[in-house]
Design a protein around this motif. Structure first.
Motif, PDB file in Angstrom:
ATOM      1  N   ILE A 103     112.618-116.969 -85.054  1.00 48.91           N
ATOM      2  CA  ILE A 103     112.572-115.749 -85.850  1.00 48.91           C
ATOM      3  C   ILE A 103     112.509-116.017 -87.352  1.00 48.91           C
ATOM      4  CG2 ILE A 103     115.056-115.369 -86.035  1.00 48.91           C
ATOM      5  CD1 ILE A 103     114.136-112.354 -85.245  1.00 48.91           C
ATOM      6  N   ASP A 104     113.012-117.153 -87.812  1.00 47.65           N
ATOM      7  CA  ASP A 104     112.994-117.439 -89.249  1.00 47.65           C
ATOM      8  C   ASP A 104     111.673-118.062 -89.695  1.00 47.65           C
ATOM      9  OD1 ASP A 104     113.541-119.775 -87.877  1.00 47.65           O
ATOM     10  OD2 ASP A 104     114.793-120.597 -89.463  1.00 47.65           O
ATOM     11  N   GLU A 105     110.741-118.251 -88.780  1.00 47.34           N
ATOM     12  CA  GLU A 105     109.427-118.765 -89.113  1.00 47.34           C
ATOM     13  C   GLU A 105     108.402-117.648 -88.973  1.00 47.34           C
ATOM     14  OE1 GLU A 105     108.498-122.186 -86.799  1.00 47.34           O
ATOM     15  OE2 GLU A 105     110.268-123.273 -87.443  1.00 47.34           O
ATOM     16  N   PRO A 106     107.345-117.716 -89.753  1.00 45.52           N
ATOM     17  CA  PRO A 106     106.350-116.642 -89.690  1.00 45.52           C
ATOM     18  C   PRO A 106     105.518-116.688 -88.416  1.00 45.52           C
ATOM     19  CG  PRO A 106     105.612-118.381 -91.161  1.00 45.52           C
ATOM     20  CD  PRO A 106     107.020-118.734 -90.744  1.00 45.52           C
ATOM     21  N   ASN A 107     105.068-115.511 -87.985  1.00 42.31           N
ATOM     22  CA  ASN A 107     104.101-115.383 -86.903  1.00 42.31           C
ATOM     23  C   ASN A 107     102.745-115.081 -87.520  1.00 42.31           C
ATOM     24  OD1 ASN A 107     105.641-115.633 -84.446  1.00 42.31           O
ATOM     25  ND2 ASN A 107     106.659-113.753 -85.060  1.00 42.31           N
ATOM     26  N   TYR A 108     101.692-115.357 -86.771  1.00 45.46           N
ATOM     27  CA  TYR A 108     100.364-115.012 -87.265  1.00 45.46           C
ATOM     28  C   TYR A 108     100.182-113.507 -87.195  1.00 45.46           C
ATOM     29  CZ  TYR A 108      98.820-119.788 -87.660  1.00 45.46           C
ATOM     30  OH  TYR A 108      98.684-121.078 -88.061  1.00 45.46           O
ATOM     31  N   LEU A 109      99.665-112.932 -88.282  1.00 48.31           N
ATOM     32  CA  LEU A 109      99.334-111.512 -88.291  1.00 48.31           C
ATOM     33  C   LEU A 109      97.900-111.384 -87.823  1.00 48.31           C
ATOM     34  CD1 LEU A 109     100.200-108.621 -88.964  1.00 48.31           C
ATOM     35  CD2 LEU A 109      99.281-108.965 -91.260  1.00 48.31           C
ATOM     36  N   THR A 110      97.726-110.812 -86.645  1.00 52.12           N
ATOM     37  CA  THR A 110      96.388-110.572 -86.125  1.00 52.12           C
ATOM     38  C   THR A 110      95.991-109.143 -86.481  1.00 52.12           C
ATOM     39  OG1 THR A 110      97.181-109.770 -83.998  1.00 52.12           O
ATOM     40  CG2 THR A 110      96.773-112.155 -84.179  1.00 52.12           C
ATOM     41  N   ILE A 111      94.719-108.855 -86.369  1.00 54.93           N
ATOM     42  CA  ILE A 111      94.249-107.495 -86.619  1.00 54.93           C
ATOM     43  C   ILE A 111      94.897-106.545 -85.618  1.00 54.93           C
ATOM     44  CG2 ILE A 111      92.218-105.985 -86.585  1.00 54.93           C
ATOM     45  CD1 ILE A 111      90.616-108.460 -87.622  1.00 54.93           C
ATOM     46  N   ASP A 112      95.010-106.966 -84.387  1.00 48.79           N
ATOM     47  CA  ASP A 112      95.634-106.140 -83.351  1.00 48.79           C
ATOM     48  C   ASP A 112      97.094-105.859 -83.696  1.00 48.79           C
ATOM     49  OD1 ASP A 112      95.665-104.755 -80.888  1.00 48.79           O
ATOM     50  OD2 ASP A 112      96.558-106.499 -79.911  1.00 48.79           O
ATOM     51  N   ARG A 113      97.821-106.879 -84.090  1.00 53.94           N
ATOM     52  CA  ARG A 113      99.229-106.692 -84.442  1.00 53.94           C
ATOM     53  C   ARG A 113      99.353-105.772 -85.653  1.00 53.94           C
ATOM     54  NH1 ARG A 113     102.343-111.939 -84.570  1.00 53.94           N
ATOM     55  NH2 ARG A 113     102.523-111.512 -82.362  1.00 53.94           N
ATOM     56  N   PHE A 114      98.509-105.965 -86.665  1.00 61.33           N
ATOM     57  CA  PHE A 114      98.518-105.096 -87.839  1.00 61.33           C
ATOM     58  C   PHE A 114      98.342-103.636 -87.429  1.00 61.33           C
ATOM     59  CE2 PHE A 114      96.048-102.642 -90.896  1.00 61.33           C
ATOM     60  CZ  PHE A 114      96.876-102.676 -91.999  1.00 61.33           C
ATOM     61  N   ASN A 115      97.325-103.370 -86.635  1.00 64.23           N
ATOM     62  CA  ASN A 115      97.054-101.990 -86.226  1.00 64.23           C
ATOM     63  C   ASN A 115      98.179-101.429 -85.370  1.00 64.23           C
ATOM     64  OD1 ASN A 115      94.591-101.580 -87.563  1.00 64.23           O
ATOM     65  ND2 ASN A 115      93.536-102.776 -85.999  1.00 64.23           N
ATOM     66  N   TYR A 163      89.842-108.257 -93.289  1.00 65.10           N
ATOM     67  CA  TYR A 163      90.042-106.951 -92.657  1.00 65.10           C
ATOM     68  C   TYR A 163      90.887-106.036 -93.549  1.00 65.10           C
ATOM     69  CZ  TYR A 163      91.628-103.440 -89.324  1.00 65.10           C
ATOM     70  OH  TYR A 163      91.920-102.251 -88.705  1.00 65.10           O
ATOM     71  N   LEU A 164      91.961-106.581 -94.140  1.00 67.00           N
ATOM     72  CA  LEU A 164      92.842-105.777 -94.984  1.00 67.00           C
ATOM     73  C   LEU A 164      92.183-105.365 -96.293  1.00 67.00           C
ATOM     74  CD1 LEU A 164      96.228-107.662 -94.492  1.00 67.00           C
ATOM     75  CD2 LEU A 164      95.433-105.590 -93.350  1.00 67.00           C
ATOM     76  N   LEU A 165      91.140-106.069 -96.689  1.00 67.63           N
ATOM     77  CA  LEU A 165      90.426-105.742 -97.921  1.00 67.63           C
ATOM     78  C   LEU A 165      89.275-104.759 -97.696  1.00 67.63           C
ATOM     79  CD1 LEU A 165      90.384-109.315 -99.462  1.00 67.63           C
ATOM     80  CD2 LEU A 165      91.611-107.317-100.380  1.00 67.63           C
ATOM     81  N   ALA A 166      89.054-104.345 -96.454  1.00 74.61           N
ATOM     82  CA  ALA A 166      87.984-103.393 -96.154  1.00 74.61           C
ATOM     83  C   ALA A 166      88.229-102.078 -96.890  1.00 74.61           C
ATOM     84  CB  ALA A 166      87.899-103.158 -94.648  1.00 74.61           C
ATOM     85  N   ASP A 167      87.155-101.386 -97.215  1.00 76.66           N
ATOM     86  CA  ASP A 167      87.252-100.163 -98.025  1.00 76.66           C
ATOM     87  C   ASP A 167      88.166 -99.094 -97.447  1.00 76.66           C
ATOM     88  OD1 ASP A 167      85.597-101.238 -99.920  1.00 76.66           O
ATOM     89  OD2 ASP A 167      83.788-100.244 -99.177  1.00 76.66           O
ATOM     90  N   ASP A 168      88.246 -98.977 -96.128  1.00 73.62           N
ATOM     91  CA  ASP A 168      89.089 -97.910 -95.568  1.00 73.62           C
ATOM     92  C   ASP A 168      90.578 -98.248 -95.632  1.00 73.62           C
ATOM     93  OD1 ASP A 168      88.662 -99.889 -93.618  1.00 73.62           O
ATOM     94  OD2 ASP A 168      89.043 -98.491 -91.984  1.00 73.62           O
ATOM     95  N   ILE A 169      90.926 -99.505 -95.838  1.00 74.91           N
ATOM     96  CA  ILE A 169      92.336 -99.904 -95.968  1.00 74.91           C
ATOM     97  C   ILE A 169      92.681-100.145 -97.439  1.00 74.91           C
ATOM     98  CG2 ILE A 169      94.018-101.710 -95.391  1.00 74.91           C
ATOM     99  CD1 ILE A 169      92.562-101.997 -92.713  1.00 74.91           C
ATOM    100  N   LEU A 174      95.273-111.618-101.108  1.00 74.74           N
ATOM    101  CA  LEU A 174      94.420-111.524 -99.925  1.00 74.74           C
ATOM    102  C   LEU A 174      92.991-111.970-100.233  1.00 74.74           C
ATOM    103  CD1 LEU A 174      95.721-108.140 -98.487  1.00 74.74           C
ATOM    104  CD2 LEU A 174      96.110-110.435 -97.541  1.00 74.74           C
ATOM    105  N   ARG A 175      92.478-111.589-101.391  1.00 76.39           N
ATOM    106  CA  ARG A 175      91.118-111.997-101.774  1.00 76.39           C
ATOM    107  C   ARG A 175      91.056-113.518-101.950  1.00 76.39           C
ATOM    108  NH1 ARG A 175      86.444-108.956-102.296  1.00 76.39           N
ATOM    109  NH2 ARG A 175      87.932-107.338-102.747  1.00 76.39           N
ATOM    110  N   ALA A 176      92.091-114.117-102.548  1.00 78.32           N
ATOM    111  CA  ALA A 176      92.125-115.578-102.706  1.00 78.32           C
ATOM    112  C   ALA A 176      92.129-116.261-101.342  1.00 78.32           C
ATOM    113  CB  ALA A 176      93.341-115.997-103.530  1.00 78.32           C
ATOM    114  N   THR A 177      92.861-115.699-100.394  1.00 76.65           N
ATOM    115  CA  THR A 177      92.890-116.244 -99.038  1.00 76.65           C
ATOM    116  C   THR A 177      91.523-116.127 -98.385  1.00 76.65           C
ATOM    117  OG1 THR A 177      95.233-115.861 -98.735  1.00 76.65           O
ATOM    118  CG2 THR A 177      93.894-115.888 -96.742  1.00 76.65           C
ATOM    119  N   LYS A 178      90.914-114.966 -98.514  1.00 77.30           N
ATOM    120  CA  LYS A 178      89.591-114.741 -97.927  1.00 77.30           C
ATOM    121  C   LYS A 178      88.561-115.710 -98.510  1.00 77.30           C
ATOM    122  CE  LYS A 178      85.911-111.311 -97.856  1.00 77.30           C
ATOM    123  NZ  LYS A 178      85.484-109.995 -98.323  1.00 77.30           N
ATOM    124  N   GLU A 179      88.567-115.877 -99.823  1.00 83.95           N
ATOM    125  CA  GLU A 179      87.530-116.672-100.476  1.00 83.95           C
ATOM    126  C   GLU A 179      87.752-118.176-100.380  1.00 83.95           C
ATOM    127  OE1 GLU A 179      86.605-115.216-104.404  1.00 83.95           O
ATOM    128  OE2 GLU A 179      86.253-113.181-103.635  1.00 83.95           O
TER     129      GLU A 179
END
Length: 163
Positions: free
Chosen positions: A33-45, A71-77, A123-128
């Motif tokens: 629990i003290d370690e991060p999990n991967y955030l997937t698009i499914d989990r986000f939604n 995905y998080l940088l998409a215009d609708d989000i 997020l943009r730095a991660t994407k690029e």
């Protein structure tokens, strides 16, 4: 957007949940629990939907991959953020490439409607760069807090050196 999630947004969230519904995709990493999990698009939604339905905030520590950042940088989000500050972005990208990103506890913030409120430069730095980041994500922030985010004074070099 209004305070209530639009039917169009709800249908889109449910569609993504069906698209990535396999157990393997949903839980790419199961860690302590003290370690991060991967955030997937499914989990986000799924979390956005749960927060919307419950009216409560949720927080978690996640690894955000370039795909999820995109995905998080998409215009609708990411519809309400300011423009990208290129100098800030280039500084972050250099740090990511040089392995200088550190978990600081500064969260990515998502509104109760599923909008990105804070974190677009990271997020943009991660994407690029293609470099995943380890961050807290707060889901369910009131949309109106956007007006008061990032109002503090930026640290200068003297502040950093005196720490």
């Amino acid at each position: 957007m209004s305070q209530d999630m639009t039917d169009e947004r709800r249908i889109k969230l449910q569609g993504f949940a069906r698209y990535l519904s396999s157990e393997e995709e949903f839980c790419k990493a199961t860690k302590r629990i003290d370690e991060p999990n991967y955030l997937t698009i499914d989990r986000f939604n799924g979390v956005v939907e749960a927060v919307f339905n419950s009216g409560r905030e949720m927080i978690g520590r996640y690894i955000i991959t370039p795909e999820v950042a995109s995905y998080l940088l998409a215009d609708d989000i990411n519809s309400c953020n300011r423009g990208i500050r290129k100098r800030n972005l280039e500084t972050l990208k250099t740090r990511w490439i040089n392995g200088e990103f550190q978990f600081t506890g500064e969260p990515i913030q998502i509104s109760s409607e599923g909008n990105l409120l804070n974190g677009q430069h990271r997020l943009r730095a991660t994407k690029e760069t293609g470099v995943p980041i380890d961050v807290l994500v707060i889901f369910g922030m009131p949309q109106d807090v956007f007006a008061v985010l990032d109002q503090g004074a930026k640290r200068n070099w003297a502040d950093v050196l005196s720490a």
